[in-house]
Design a protein around this motif. Structure first.
Motif, mmCIF file in Angstrom:
data_model
loop_
_atom_site.group_PDB
_atom_site.id
_atom_site.type_symbol
_atom_site.label_atom_id
_atom_site.label_comp_id
_atom_site.label_asym_id
_atom_site.label_seq_id
_atom_site.Cartn_x
_atom_site.Cartn_y
_atom_site.Cartn_z
ATOM 1 N N PHE A 151 1.060 -1.038 -0.046
ATOM 2 C CA PHE A 151 -0.051 0.051 -0.008
ATOM 3 C C PHE A 151 0.928 1.194 0.081
ATOM 4 O O PHE A 151 1.798 1.093 0.836
ATOM 5 N N ASP A 152 0.703 2.551 -1.293
ATOM 6 C CA ASP A 152 1.096 3.421 -0.985
ATOM 7 C C ASP A 152 0.442 4.315 -1.345
ATOM 8 O O ASP A 152 -0.883 4.522 -2.067
ATOM 9 N N LEU A 153 -0.218 4.939 -0.566
ATOM 10 C CA LEU A 153 -0.993 6.583 -0.273
ATOM 11 C C LEU A 153 -1.019 7.251 -1.753
ATOM 12 O O LEU A 153 -1.650 8.003 -2.371
ATOM 13 N N SER A 154 0.379 7.522 -2.077
ATOM 14 C CA SER A 154 1.124 8.360 -3.587
ATOM 15 C C SER A 154 0.413 7.896 -4.661
ATOM 16 O O SER A 154 0.383 8.423 -6.087
ATOM 17 N N GLU A 155 -0.266 6.697 -4.655
ATOM 18 C CA GLU A 155 -0.369 5.861 -5.839
ATOM 19 C C GLU A 155 -1.885 6.719 -6.154
ATOM 20 O O GLU A 155 -2.700 6.189 -7.128
ATOM 21 N N TYR A 156 -2.773 6.722 -4.727
ATOM 22 C CA TYR A 156 -3.570 7.037 -5.234
ATOM 23 C C TYR A 156 -4.168 9.084 -5.481
ATOM 24 O O TYR A 156 -3.671 9.222 -4.404
#
Length: 181
Positions: free
Chosen positions: A33-38
């Motif tokens: 999970f990487d929030l910056s992908e959203y």
């Protein structure tokens, strides 16, 4: 004189910080999970229709949503209603809680013993009654319909509305700091 002032100042600080509620948080992210992908997010529709819900409940849910939106926007996401990348699901539980303590023969001795066969036994004594609350936040990848991050914040709920709002702000800040780690 200075010694008395220092003691008084210390007691005031202990009282101020000792009375502030403690907020416990926990979180778990899906592997990779990487929030910056959203880029975008939206909230699932909330449905609170039970009979025991107080009048201020919807207002407090709005405070929670505002604070979560603020935290996500600070991390580069944008709120939208049109095909969001992330969906935010909220779970809110507020329950009445009673804090007790156990009596002790040394601190709570009997005041009168009127007969020889008197026995003393330990009991639970109510110290205070309060509301405890838990807010669960689930971030769901909209495209895959999978949970990618979940977190929870819990603590004693303040009684005054303005204090509740401040408590929600602090709780969400603390919770979302865990997403950065």
């Amino acid at each position: 004189m200075i010694k008395r002032f220092c003691i008084f100042y210390f007691l005031v600080l202990v009282f101020i910080f000792g009375c502030s509620p403690v907020i416990h948080t926990s979180s778990e992210a899906a592997e990779g999970f990487d929030l910056s992908e959203y880029e975008t997010f939206a909230f699932y529709e909330t449905d609170a229709s039970r009979s025991g819900i107080g009048a201020g409940y919807n207002t407090q849910v709005d405070y929670i949503k505002e604070e979560i939106a603020k935290q996500l926007e600070q991390r580069g996401l944008r709120r939208t209603t049109d095909n969001p990348d992330l969906l935010v699901n909220l779970g809110i539980v507020v329950r009445d809680t009673t804090q007790t303590r156990e009596t002790n023969i040394l601190t709570d001795p009997p005041f009168y013993v009127g007969q020889r066969r008197y026995t003393w036994k330990s009991e639970d004594v109510v110290v205070r009654r309060y509301k405890a609350g838990t807010i669960s936040v689930h971030l769901v990848d909209h495209e895959r319909n999978e949970l990618v991050w979940q977190g929870a914040a819990e603590g004693a709920v303040e009684k005054k509305t303005e204090e509740v709002r401040e408590q929600i702000q602090k709780g969400m800040e603390k919770l979302f700091k865990e997403i950065d780690q």
